[in-house]
Write an enzyme that holds these catalytic residues in place. Structure first.
Site, PDB file in Angstrom:
ATOM      1  N   PHE A   1       0.868   2.811  11.599  1.00  0.00           N
ATOM      2  CA  PHE A   1       1.410   3.599  12.694  1.00  0.00           C
ATOM      3  C   PHE A   1       0.959   5.048  12.660  1.00  0.00           C
ATOM      4  O   PHE A   1       0.948   5.723  13.691  1.00  0.00           O
ATOM      5  CB  PHE A   1       2.945   3.545  12.688  1.00  0.00           C
ATOM      6  CG  PHE A   1       3.600   4.344  11.587  1.00  0.00           C
ATOM      7  CD1 PHE A   1       3.773   5.717  11.692  1.00  0.00           C
ATOM      8  CD2 PHE A   1       4.046   3.717  10.428  1.00  0.00           C
ATOM      9  CE1 PHE A   1       4.374   6.453  10.677  1.00  0.00           C
ATOM     10  CE2 PHE A   1       4.644   4.444   9.406  1.00  0.00           C
ATOM     11  CZ  PHE A   1       4.801   5.819   9.541  1.00  0.00           C
TER      12      PHE A   1
ATOM     13  N   LYS B   1      -5.083  -5.794  14.952  1.00  0.00           N
ATOM     14  CA  LYS B   1      -3.630  -5.920  14.996  1.00  0.00           C
ATOM     15  C   LYS B   1      -3.060  -4.553  14.653  1.00  0.00           C
ATOM     16  O   LYS B   1      -2.898  -4.198  13.491  1.00  0.00           O
ATOM     17  CB  LYS B   1      -3.144  -6.974  14.001  1.00  0.00           C
ATOM     18  CG  LYS B   1      -1.825  -7.678  14.404  1.00  0.00           C
ATOM     19  CD  LYS B   1      -0.638  -6.737  14.588  1.00  0.00           C
ATOM     20  CE  LYS B   1      -0.063  -6.273  13.286  1.00  0.00           C
ATOM     21  NZ  LYS B   1       1.175  -5.380  13.490  1.00  0.00           N
TER      22      LYS B   1
ATOM     23  N   GLU C   1       3.020  -2.138  15.643  1.00  0.00           N
ATOM     24  CA  GLU C   1       3.862  -2.398  16.814  1.00  0.00           C
ATOM     25  C   GLU C   1       4.659  -1.167  17.218  1.00  0.00           C
ATOM     26  O   GLU C   1       5.261  -1.138  18.297  1.00  0.00           O
ATOM     27  CB  GLU C   1       4.805  -3.570  16.537  1.00  0.00           C
ATOM     28  CG  GLU C   1       5.902  -3.317  15.516  1.00  0.00           C
ATOM     29  CD  GLU C   1       5.450  -3.420  14.074  1.00  0.00           C
ATOM     30  OE1 GLU C   1       6.322  -3.364  13.173  1.00  0.00           O
ATOM     31  OE2 GLU C   1       4.211  -3.542  13.824  1.00  0.00           O
TER      32      GLU C   1
ATOM     33  N   SER D   1       1.215   0.451   3.415  1.00  0.00           N
ATOM     34  CA  SER D   1       1.924   0.687   2.165  1.00  0.00           C
ATOM     35  C   SER D   1       1.341  -0.171   1.046  1.00  0.00           C
ATOM     36  O   SER D   1       0.688  -1.190   1.282  1.00  0.00           O
ATOM     37  CB  SER D   1       3.410   0.369   2.335  1.00  0.00           C
ATOM     38  OG  SER D   1       3.603  -1.030   2.489  1.00  0.00           O
TER      39      SER D   1
ATOM     40  N   CYS E   1      -1.489   9.436   4.637  1.00  0.00           N
ATOM     41  CA  CYS E   1      -1.718   8.905   3.297  1.00  0.00           C
ATOM     42  C   CYS E   1      -2.459   9.901   2.426  1.00  0.00           C
ATOM     43  O   CYS E   1      -2.504   9.745   1.204  1.00  0.00           O
ATOM     44  CB  CYS E   1      -2.472   7.585   3.359  1.00  0.00           C
ATOM     45  SG  CYS E   1      -4.145   7.724   4.012  1.00  0.00           S
TER      46      CYS E   1
ATOM     47  N   GLU F   1       6.697   7.137  -2.620  1.00  0.00           N
ATOM     48  CA  GLU F   1       5.919   7.796  -1.573  1.00  0.00           C
ATOM     49  C   GLU F   1       6.889   8.131  -0.437  1.00  0.00           C
ATOM     50  O   GLU F   1       7.334   7.247   0.294  1.00  0.00           O
ATOM     51  CB  GLU F   1       4.795   6.895  -1.067  1.00  0.00           C
ATOM     52  CG  GLU F   1       3.950   7.559   0.007  1.00  0.00           C
ATOM     53  CD  GLU F   1       2.876   6.645   0.579  1.00  0.00           C
ATOM     54  OE1 GLU F   1       1.886   7.164   1.119  1.00  0.00           O
ATOM     55  OE2 GLU F   1       3.038   5.406   0.504  1.00  0.00           O
TER      56      GLU F   1
END
Length: 514
Positions: free
Chosen positions: A166, A190, A193, A243, A298, A399
């Site tokens: 995301f 993909k 969402e 993740s 990240c 994290e």
């Protein structure tokens, strides 16, 4: 373009139905038939603005069929023609930078300057892929043996897939699809969402650029779609960013099903500041790298390791800068940092502030005091600074992925390096110093995949490759750049002879090169 950024939600009553984000399969929008969907929010207002279709197994299979049917012709398309199409993709994406960025602001919450920066870094990867004729050049050895030539070529894998996060809904797909389709593969994306519309908008741009139907497809959804991608026998390779827990699952499941997998996981990026560093420069860098994009990167710096007596002046310099960070919605032209992606994630990040303070850290700046956190309807959290954090604290071990910067104090440089190397993550790291010898030693001994020297966010340029070490990467190949080309192709070596039939004879000995 048929899909534009959704206007911001007003203050009136919420609608009972929302615009739907459909799949993109075989060159056009395809409405979902699974009966399942998910909400898409404007994080700045907390209001739902869209619904996104969730794919069934059958819908993923339909996308794979479209990609598989398109592969033979796309693979046979000349490299020169593919390069021409890549240049058109680049030019269209460049011309529509603001439109792509508007989707990011509307669904991720990034302020426009940050969203445009994401698009710019994604464009670098498309520009790299425009050089595909040079990137796919093989090697040739004449007369390797008497009358025999040997040459190497790289060929596409077939249908490949990307599962993207995301936090970079435009850039990370560009990391993947640019090299993948330039190499002659067909691609299934993909996306997350949580902010899916940018992917469909990119699909429209690719179609306008001349990408044949079926070469680029988008399926939206949840674990059902992910698992089918990982299991489908006609998908040759999967790229993932997300993740660590999910990256490990993606890698283990995909490889168990015979796929090539690169799975980039989480991070806990440290920035060492030595006593000889420029305090103002280091403080500017720490604030920029920790709080940009609300810390949802990240490669964000989440831990500053202050060495020796630099700690007090450094913390003072950082804390002096924090009241000047303007937090607000993307509609505010002065906003520098927007909201977090969801209310649940915002609350999780806030919980680490509380746990750090409870464990004994000094809460220098509390983002929960920000007016938009206390009174706003969006998913805002102000900037936070925790000092005297230790590696045994829960806030350090996790994290956080939000606008929380932690200060760890150590007496010496070796102690600082030991903290980084003992951490289970190894994505990016940096050091701030005026000492070239120490900087060179740091790059030699630190266990991380990307290193910055007086650079807080060392994201490689597109003609290098992006990837971490340890629990930040599962698989052997880093992403984009030269390693991306290798990931999306496989090598073939051809040994060739055009002999004089008069010299042909039976010889059962092992072939020799001399």
């Amino acid at each position: 373009m048929t899909q534009t950024a959704e206007p911001r939600a007003g203050t009136g009553p919420a609608p009972t139905t929302y615009p739907r984000v459909n799949h993109w399969i075989g060159g056009g929008l395809v409405a979902g038939t699974s009966g399942r969907s998910g909400p898409v929010f404007d994080p700045a207002t907390g209001r739902q603005t869209r619904s996104v279709d969730f794919a069934s197994v059958e819908e993923v299979d339909r996308a794979v069929r479209a990609a598989a049917d398109a592969f033979p012709a796309w693979r046979a398309t000349s490299i020169g023609k593919r390069a021409e199409i890549m240049f058109r993709i680049r030019n269209l994406a460049d011309a529509h930078r603001k439109d792509i960025a508007a989707h990011l602001t509307a669904e991720h919450g990034k302020v426009p300057s940050d969203a445009l920066g994401e698009v710019a870094r994604g464009l670098e990867n498309i520009e790299f892929a425009c050089g595909i004729p040079q990137l796919l050049k093989g090697g040739f050895t004449e007369q390797a043996s008497t009358g025999i030539d040997v040459y190497s070529i790289r060929q596409p894998l077939g249908v490949v897939a990307g599962i993207t996060p995301f936090n970079f809904p435009a850039m990370v797909p560009m990391w993947m699809f640019a090299n993948a389709i330039a190499c002659g593969n067909t691609f299934i994306l993909k996306p997350s969402e949580k902010d899916p519309s940018a992917s469909n908008y990119l699909a429209e741009l690719l179609k306008e650029a001349g990408v044949p139907d079926g070469v680029f497809n988008v399926v939206h959804g949840d674990k059902v779609a992910v698992d089918r991608i990982l299991e489908h026998p006609d998908i040759a390779a999967v790229s993932f960013v997300g993740s660590t827990a999910v990256a490990r699952y993606i890698y283990e499941t995909g490889t168990r099903n015979g796929k090539r997998v690169q799975a980039l996981g989480g991070a806990k990026n440290h920035m060492i500041v030595l006593p000889d560093a420029d305090i103002g420069m280091a403080a500017d860098a720490a604030v920029s790298a920790a709080y940009g994009s609300a810390g949802e990167r990240c490669m964000a710096i989440s831990v500053v390791v202050a060495v020796g007596d630099v700690a007090d002046p450094l913390v003072e310099a950082i804390s002096a800068r924090l009241p000047k960070v303007k937090v607000g919605p993307g509609s505010d032209p002065e906003a520098e940092m927007g909201p977090l992606i969801t209310r649940e994630h915002r609350d999780r990040v806030a919980s680490f502030i509380a746990s750090g303070q409870a464990a004994g850290a000094d809460l220098v700046v509390d983002g929960r005091q920000h007016v938009l956190y206390q009174d706003g309807q969006g998913f805002f959290l102000g900037v936070s600074l925790l000092d005297h954090v230790t590696p045994d604290m829960e806030c350090y071990r996790n994290e956080i992925f939000g606008p929380v910067l932690e200060i760890v104090r150590v007496p010496t440089y070796p102690d600082a390096v030991a903290i980084i190397n003992d951490n289970p993550y190894g994505n990016g790291t940096s050091i701030f110093t005026r000492d070239g010898g120490v900087a060179r030693q740091f790059q030699f001994e630190v266990n991380a995949g990307m290193v910055g020297i007086n650079v807080p966010i060392p994201v490689p340029v597109a003609y290098y490759s992006f990837g971490g070490w340890k629990s930040s990467l599962f698989g052997d190949t880093h992403m984009y750049g030269p390693e991306g080309i290798n990931f999306y192709t496989r090598g073939k070596v051809v040994t060739s002879r055009w002999p004089d039939p008069a010299t042909s004879k039976v010889d059962l000995g092992f072939p020799r090169t001399r």
